[in-house]
Write a protein that holds these residues in place. Structure first.
Motif, PDB file in Angstrom:
ATOM      1  N   GLY A 284      37.813  26.649 -10.261  1.00 23.06           N
ATOM      2  CA  GLY A 284      36.795  27.006 -11.255  1.00 23.06           C
ATOM      3  C   GLY A 284      36.173  28.229 -11.100  1.00 23.06           C
ATOM      4  O   GLY A 284      35.923  29.184 -11.934  1.00 23.06           O
ATOM      5  N   GLN A 285      36.030  28.600  -9.853  1.00 23.08           N
ATOM      6  CA  GLN A 285      35.461  29.937  -9.735  1.00 23.08           C
ATOM      7  C   GLN A 285      36.366  31.204 -10.087  1.00 23.08           C
ATOM      8  O   GLN A 285      36.184  32.394 -10.226  1.00 23.08           O
ATOM      9  CB  GLN A 285      35.149  30.347  -8.291  1.00 23.08           C
ATOM     10  N   ALA A 286      37.602  30.736 -10.219  1.00 27.09           N
ATOM     11  CA  ALA A 286      38.680  31.868 -10.530  1.00 27.09           C
ATOM     12  C   ALA A 286      38.818  32.010 -12.107  1.00 27.09           C
ATOM     13  O   ALA A 286      39.437  32.726 -12.630  1.00 27.09           O
ATOM     14  CB  ALA A 286      39.930  31.408 -10.134  1.00 27.09           C
ATOM     15  N   TRP A 287      37.961  31.041 -13.020  1.00 32.85           N
ATOM     16  CA  TRP A 287      38.072  31.211 -14.294  1.00 32.85           C
ATOM     17  C   TRP A 287      37.146  32.456 -14.849  1.00 32.85           C
ATOM     18  O   TRP A 287      35.741  32.164 -14.530  1.00 32.85           O
ATOM     19  CB  TRP A 287      37.725  29.694 -15.044  1.00 32.85           C
TER      20      TRP A 287
ATOM     21  N   SER B 291      28.280  27.638 -17.447  1.00 31.83           N
ATOM     22  CA  SER B 291      29.336  28.397 -17.926  1.00 31.83           C
ATOM     23  C   SER B 291      30.602  27.369 -17.890  1.00 31.83           C
ATOM     24  O   SER B 291      30.574  26.556 -16.778  1.00 31.83           O
ATOM     25  CB  SER B 291      29.852  29.864 -17.103  1.00 31.83           C
ATOM     26  N   GLY B 292      31.273  27.065 -18.835  1.00 28.38           N
ATOM     27  CA  GLY B 292      32.538  26.118 -18.681  1.00 28.38           C
ATOM     28  C   GLY B 292      32.108  24.974 -19.629  1.00 28.38           C
ATOM     29  O   GLY B 292      33.018  24.126 -20.029  1.00 28.38           O
TER      30      GLY B 292
ATOM     31  N   GLY C 244      35.828  17.594  -6.289  1.00 31.69           N
ATOM     32  CA  GLY C 244      35.742  17.864  -4.793  1.00 31.69           C
ATOM     33  C   GLY C 244      35.730  19.698  -4.706  1.00 31.69           C
ATOM     34  O   GLY C 244      35.914  20.200  -5.771  1.00 31.69           O
ATOM     35  N   PRO C 245      35.995  20.222  -3.545  1.00 35.14           N
ATOM     36  CA  PRO C 245      36.063  21.440  -3.107  1.00 35.14           C
ATOM     37  C   PRO C 245      36.997  22.388  -3.997  1.00 35.14           C
ATOM     38  O   PRO C 245      36.970  23.459  -4.377  1.00 35.14           O
ATOM     39  CB  PRO C 245      35.952  21.569  -1.812  1.00 35.14           C
ATOM     40  N   ARG C 246      38.451  21.787  -3.996  1.00 34.23           N
ATOM     41  CA  ARG C 246      39.579  22.423  -4.415  1.00 34.23           C
ATOM     42  C   ARG C 246      39.227  22.683  -5.934  1.00 34.23           C
ATOM     43  O   ARG C 246      39.516  23.833  -6.652  1.00 34.23           O
ATOM     44  CB  ARG C 246      40.885  21.439  -4.275  1.00 34.23           C
ATOM     45  N   THR C 247      38.461  21.798  -6.774  1.00 34.80           N
ATOM     46  CA  THR C 247      38.250  21.777  -8.202  1.00 34.80           C
ATOM     47  C   THR C 247      37.193  23.129  -8.220  1.00 34.80           C
ATOM     48  O   THR C 247      37.377  23.776  -9.316  1.00 34.80           O
ATOM     49  CB  THR C 247      37.712  20.700  -8.864  1.00 34.80           C
ATOM     50  N   PHE C 248      36.268  22.974  -7.567  1.00 35.13           N
ATOM     51  CA  PHE C 248      35.457  24.233  -7.369  1.00 35.13           C
ATOM     52  C   PHE C 248      35.814  25.577  -7.163  1.00 35.13           C
ATOM     53  O   PHE C 248      35.540  26.498  -7.894  1.00 35.13           O
ATOM     54  CB  PHE C 248      34.216  24.182  -6.403  1.00 35.13           C
ATOM     55  N   ARG C 249      36.998  25.692  -6.331  1.00 42.90           N
ATOM     56  CA  ARG C 249      37.304  26.912  -6.007  1.00 42.90           C
ATOM     57  C   ARG C 249      38.328  27.439  -7.056  1.00 42.90           C
ATOM     58  O   ARG C 249      38.307  28.460  -7.601  1.00 42.90           O
ATOM     59  CB  ARG C 249      38.433  26.816  -4.762  1.00 42.90           C
TER      60      ARG C 249
END
Length: 285
Positions: A74-77, A131-132, A67-72
């Motif tokens: 992940g972007q902070a990594w 990445s990741g 979902g979108p929360r996981t995406f957000r």
């Protein structure tokens, strides 16, 4: 009585196992999710319901995806900032001479080899190198990093003898080659990236569908790794954070002093200055 599934492993462990499966697929049903995450179906269904409610997973007609929360989150990594900055230009130059192959920059992390940068290419349909992503055991990148270790750790699926032979070859050549050993139809060549102190801190690699492309690209990969190492060594050390100025000492008021133990003197704890006690006056006889 031993517990199974997420209850035995921990709720967070089970939730992350489900999300790890979803990270490698677009959408997947409950049965396969539970099987791939090694969880009982009822446990997987309960955990997915909680993840959906939190926005970490999305559900549509019985199928699930991240979902979108996981995406957000992940972007902070942003791992290995200095390394990725040093690799940006060399990777662009490597891409210019290597065609449509995939480039990756990988580092060791918690016993695994993780991609932290690169350029995606033709191999994405087989194994996306974003990445990741965690590289499979025994990859060319892992070989490069293992060759720099005093005691190379053998990955799963390899015998001690076979892994020792591969590591010895990397130490002799300075490069690691993988011809469809880790992932079917994919071939790879990797070279080590060194820090300013000479320690191997990462691996840069080219991965292609056509194995015949790998040997001609070996020198270019080696040059790119040397360029990244040089740029990494020249990067300035981060400036130390400025120290906060110490609070100015209280100005002494003639005849008054502040107690040193606030707990013993509530008035002093409230910031009230008390008179300095005077020594008793003795009469002279």
């Amino acid at each position: 009585m031993a517990r199974s599934g997420a209850e035995g492993r921990g709720v967070l462990d089970g939730a992350f196992a489900l999300m790890e499966v979803l990270a490698h697929t677009d959408e997947v049903g409950l049965t396969r999710l539970a099987s791939d995450a090694a969880l009982p179906k009822a446990t997987a269904h309960r955990l997915l319901g909680q993840l959906v409610a939190l926005g970490a997973v999305q559900s549509h007609e019985g199928r699930y995806r991240l979902g979108p929360r996981t995406f957000r989150l992940g972007q902070a990594w942003h791992p290995a900032r200095a390394l990725r900055a040093a690799a940006a230009q060399p990777l662009r130059e490597l891409a210019a001479v290597s065609g449509g192959v995939s480039l990756s920059l990988s580092v060791p992390e918690a016993g695994q080899i993780i991609v932290v940068g690169g350029m995606r290419g033709e191999v994405d349909e087989v194994f996306p190198l974003y990445s990741g992503v965690v590289l499979p055991p025994g990859s060319a990148a892992e070989l490069v990093l293992a060759a720099a270790a005093p005691v190379p750790k053998r990955p799963a699926g390899w015998t001690e003898a076979a892994w020792a032979r591969e590591v010895a070859g990397v130490r002799e050549r300075g490069l690691a080659f993988d011809y469809q050993q880790c992932v079917d139809s994919l071939s790879c060549v990797a070279a080590p990236v060194h820090s300013a102190s000479g320690q191997v801190v990462a691996a840069v690699a080219v991965t292609a569908l056509d194995a015949k492309l790998i040997p001609p690209l070996a020198d270019a990969v080696s040059r790119a790794a040397s360029m990244i190492s040089g740029r990494l060594a020249r990067r300035p050390e981060p400036a130390p954070k400025p120290r906060r100025a110490a609070p100015a000492p209280n100005r002494a008021v003639k005849g008054f002093t502040a107690p040193t133990d606030p707990a013993a003197d509530p008035a002093g704890a409230a910031g009230i200055l008390l008179p300095r006690p005077r020594a008793p006056h003795r009469r002279s006889r």
